[in-house]
Design an enzyme around this catalytic site. Structure first.
Site, PDB file in Angstrom:
ATOM      1  N   ASP A 157     -15.497   2.619   7.198  1.00  0.00           N
ATOM      2  CA  ASP A 157     -14.430   3.543   6.816  1.00  0.00           C
ATOM      3  C   ASP A 157     -14.906   4.528   5.751  1.00  0.00           C
ATOM      4  O   ASP A 157     -14.546   5.702   5.786  1.00  0.00           O
ATOM      5  CB  ASP A 157     -13.196   2.792   6.309  1.00  0.00           C
ATOM      6  CG  ASP A 157     -12.155   3.767   5.806  1.00  0.00           C
ATOM      7  OD1 ASP A 157     -11.705   4.589   6.629  1.00  0.00           O
ATOM      8  OD2 ASP A 157     -11.833   3.770   4.604  1.00  0.00           O
ATOM      9  N   ARG A 193     -14.638  12.829   7.815  1.00  0.00           N
ATOM     10  CA  ARG A 193     -13.364  13.453   8.191  1.00  0.00           C
ATOM     11  C   ARG A 193     -12.956  14.508   7.177  1.00  0.00           C
ATOM     12  O   ARG A 193     -12.398  15.552   7.517  1.00  0.00           O
ATOM     13  CB  ARG A 193     -12.270  12.382   8.300  1.00  0.00           C
ATOM     14  CG  ARG A 193     -12.417  11.514   9.544  1.00  0.00           C
ATOM     15  CD  ARG A 193     -11.566  10.272   9.435  1.00  0.00           C
ATOM     16  NE  ARG A 193     -10.185  10.571   9.164  1.00  0.00           N
ATOM     17  CZ  ARG A 193      -9.360   9.787   8.450  1.00  0.00           C
ATOM     18  NH1 ARG A 193      -9.771   8.628   7.984  1.00  0.00           N
ATOM     19  NH2 ARG A 193      -8.130  10.153   8.225  1.00  0.00           N
ATOM     20  N   HIS A 240       0.853  -1.182   0.000  1.00  0.00           N
ATOM     21  CA  HIS A 240       0.000   0.000   0.000  1.00  0.00           C
ATOM     22  C   HIS A 240       0.888   1.231   0.000  1.00  0.00           C
ATOM     23  O   HIS A 240       1.799   1.353   0.819  1.00  0.00           O
ATOM     24  CB  HIS A 240      -0.908   0.034   1.230  1.00  0.00           C
ATOM     25  CG  HIS A 240      -1.726   1.292   1.290  1.00  0.00           C
ATOM     26  ND1 HIS A 240      -2.894   1.453   0.558  1.00  0.00           N
ATOM     27  CD2 HIS A 240      -1.528   2.462   1.933  1.00  0.00           C
ATOM     28  CE1 HIS A 240      -3.365   2.659   0.769  1.00  0.00           C
ATOM     29  NE2 HIS A 240      -2.557   3.303   1.600  1.00  0.00           N
ATOM     30  N   LYS A 286      -8.940  -1.587   5.682  1.00  0.00           N
ATOM     31  CA  LYS A 286      -9.188  -2.109   4.323  1.00  0.00           C
ATOM     32  C   LYS A 286      -8.163  -3.176   3.970  1.00  0.00           C
ATOM     33  O   LYS A 286      -8.488  -4.197   3.370  1.00  0.00           O
ATOM     34  CB  LYS A 286      -9.157  -0.948   3.319  1.00  0.00           C
ATOM     35  CG  LYS A 286     -10.369  -0.036   3.471  1.00  0.00           C
ATOM     36  CD  LYS A 286     -10.264   1.230   2.649  1.00  0.00           C
ATOM     37  CE  LYS A 286      -9.361   2.245   3.285  1.00  0.00           C
ATOM     38  NZ  LYS A 286      -9.429   3.604   2.818  1.00  0.00           N
ATOM     39  N   SER A 294      -7.944   3.715   9.072  1.00  0.00           N
ATOM     40  CA  SER A 294      -8.658   3.744   7.795  1.00  0.00           C
ATOM     41  C   SER A 294      -7.928   2.880   6.762  1.00  0.00           C
ATOM     42  O   SER A 294      -8.515   2.011   6.113  1.00  0.00           O
ATOM     43  CB  SER A 294      -8.750   5.208   7.327  1.00  0.00           C
ATOM     44  OG  SER A 294      -9.118   5.287   5.989  1.00  0.00           O
TER      45      SER A 294
HETATM   46  N1  URA Z   1      -6.108   6.942   2.744  1.00  0.00           N
HETATM   47  C1  URA Z   1      -7.083   6.264   3.379  1.00  0.00           C
HETATM   48  O1  URA Z   1      -7.561   5.247   2.911  1.00  0.00           O
HETATM   49  N2  URA Z   1      -7.535   6.770   4.552  1.00  0.00           N
HETATM   50  C2  URA Z   1      -7.042   7.886   5.112  1.00  0.00           C
HETATM   51  O2  URA Z   1      -7.477   8.257   6.167  1.00  0.00           O
HETATM   52  C3  URA Z   1      -6.023   8.573   4.430  1.00  0.00           C
HETATM   53  C4  URA Z   1      -5.560   8.073   3.239  1.00  0.00           C
END
Ligand code: URA
Length: 434
Positions: free
Chosen positions: A170, A177, A91, A196, A192
């Site tokens: 999320d 947010r 990621h 995932k 967050s």
């Molecule tokens: N990417 C995400 O998936 N979540 C965040 O909070 C910031 C970047």
């Protein structure tokens, strides 16, 4: 006075007040608040207040782990345990010209480690992996779980759209947010991203945490704190996780824009390509293989001898893409010239990212289309000697009225001076499980 129905286990106001007053939240409070928010019982304004209290007062490691677990529990969890290969994923927190996933996924699969890479579309100045791949004629981002499994069993790598079933809490929280000034809270960013990734079911995970003007994290200390928090979360969830902190003060490689970046990725898969893209691809592949239990493989050799390209072709074709198709090219180009003789001492990633976005490579709203051929091509990188009048950048777009705003974004975005700058290392730090 409380607005929460009495059948609920907790009162949202009590949870907000606990965090506002600097207390740690209990596991039961966390489980309830995430679930109740997903069900619509905790109101948006209450979750906004709680997010702000978390931003101001933080959460400890156990609280963040529980918060992440509660977000995972809000949706489905994928299971790759039936595969005959270990799995590893990467990621990136996002940067300009960051096309690394494209050569990386097939490269790792060469070594019999499956790569389930669930990706997103770009928003703002950083590009999205799916937007890049969609510039390949016929390529399809949406796959069923069965199609994904078949691809992991066959070519061994899949890059596709994340289903809406993964961590739905999320999606709701992130949108909130975004409009309440609470994106920057490290516990919320880390949970967050990791909810995932953990729900996706990978066995090993390598995080590329970008640092610099083109990155989400501009500052090395905060990037290090984010990386440490995410590595701890992955480790606590049983995922073998490691993070590299990498420089994003200047774009990666020589292109920013969808088809332009696919073309550059193909150069890397053909054994060539810019050295920073190759070096980062190799470093991340080595980390992914080691985390999946296959250390010490000769990764560079698989780029040089065409094995990674073979997996790429099978991976693209399995998703309907024509691996031999000519990639789209923008209808108009314009050049930005070096203002003087000297050395390019700075080429700012954020400025290039905004220019590429304004040229049509990115989107301002989720539903906007992108231009496949649009973007910025670099002819020099920081440290290179340049002559006055030499092209520094080529801007590409289908809509030439966009050149003016792209040029505005680039004003002040680069410097040419007499002296070469001290070279910035590409990999700034490595954070492993503690
Ligand atoms: N990417 C995400 O998936 N979540 C965040 O909070 C910031 C970047």
């Amino acid at each position: 006075m409380s607005t929460t129905p009495s059948t609920e286990k907790f009162d949202a106001v009590d949870v907000i007040v606990a965090k506002r007053d600097g207390h740690r939240l209990t596991d039961a409070q966390i489980d309830w608040v995430i679930d109740a928010y997903t069900r619509g019982v905790v109101a948006e304004e209450q979750m906004s207040a709680l997010n702000m209290a978390i931003l101001l007062n933080g959460m400890d490691r156990a609280e963040i782990s529980r918060w992440t677990a509660a977000m995972i529990a809000s949706g489905e969890r994928m299971d790759f345990s039936g595969l005959r290969r270990p799995t590893a994923d990467k990621h990136s927190t996002g940067g300009v010209g960051d096309k690394i996933t494209l050569p990386l996924a097939p490269l790792v699969a060469v070594f019999d480690v499956a790569v389930p890479q669930l990706s997103g579309r770009g928003l703002g100045h950083t590009g999205g992996t799916l937007d890049k791949l969609e510039s390949i004629p016929g390529w399809r981002a949406a796959l069923s779980n069965d199609e994904m499994m078949a691809q992991l069993d066959g070519p061994g790598a899949v890059i596709c759209q994340a289903g809406s079933g993964l961590a739905p809490a999320d999606r709701k929280l992130y949108a909130l947010r975004d409009v309440t000034g609470t994106v920057e809270a490290i516990p919320l960013i880390a949970s967050s991203i990791m909810s995932k990734k953990i729900a996706e079911g990978t066995g090993a995970l390598v995080l590329d945490v970008k640092v610099g003007s083109g990155a989400f994290m501009k500052d090395l200390d905060r990037a290090r704190e984010l990386a440490r928090t995410m590595v701890d979360l992955g480790t606590d969830a049983g995922v073998n996780t490691v993070a590299l902190l990498t420089d994003m003060s200047t774009p990666l490689g020589l292109t920013a824009g969808n088809a332009l970046e696919v073309r550059e990725s193909l150069e890397v898969l053909a054994g060539g390509g810019p050295s920073d893209v190759v070096d980062l691809t190799v470093a991340l592949a080595e980390e992914m293989l080691a985390a999946a239990g296959r250390p010490g493989e000769d990764v560079r050799a698989a780029l040089a001898d065409g094995r990674a390209m073979d997996v790429w072709r099978r991976m693209i074709e399995a998703q309907g893409g024509d691996a031999d198709a000519t990639l789209p090219v923008a209808r108009h180009t314009e050049q930005v010239l070096a203002p003087a003789d000297g050395v390019l001492t700075r080429l700012d990633a954020y400025a290039v990212g905004i220019a590429a976005w304004r040229l049509g490579a990115g989107r301002a709203r989720k539903e906007d289309p992108v231009q496949a051929g649009a973007g910025v091509e670099l002819h020099a990188k920081p440290g290179d000697a340049v002559r006055a009048g030499q092209p520094l950048l080529t801007l590409h777009t289908d809509t030439p009225e966009r050149f003016e705003r792209a040029n505005e974004a680039l004003e002040g975005g680069f410097d040419v001076a007499a002296e070469a700058p001290a070279a910035t290392p590409l990999i700034l730090d490595r954070i492993a499980a503690s």
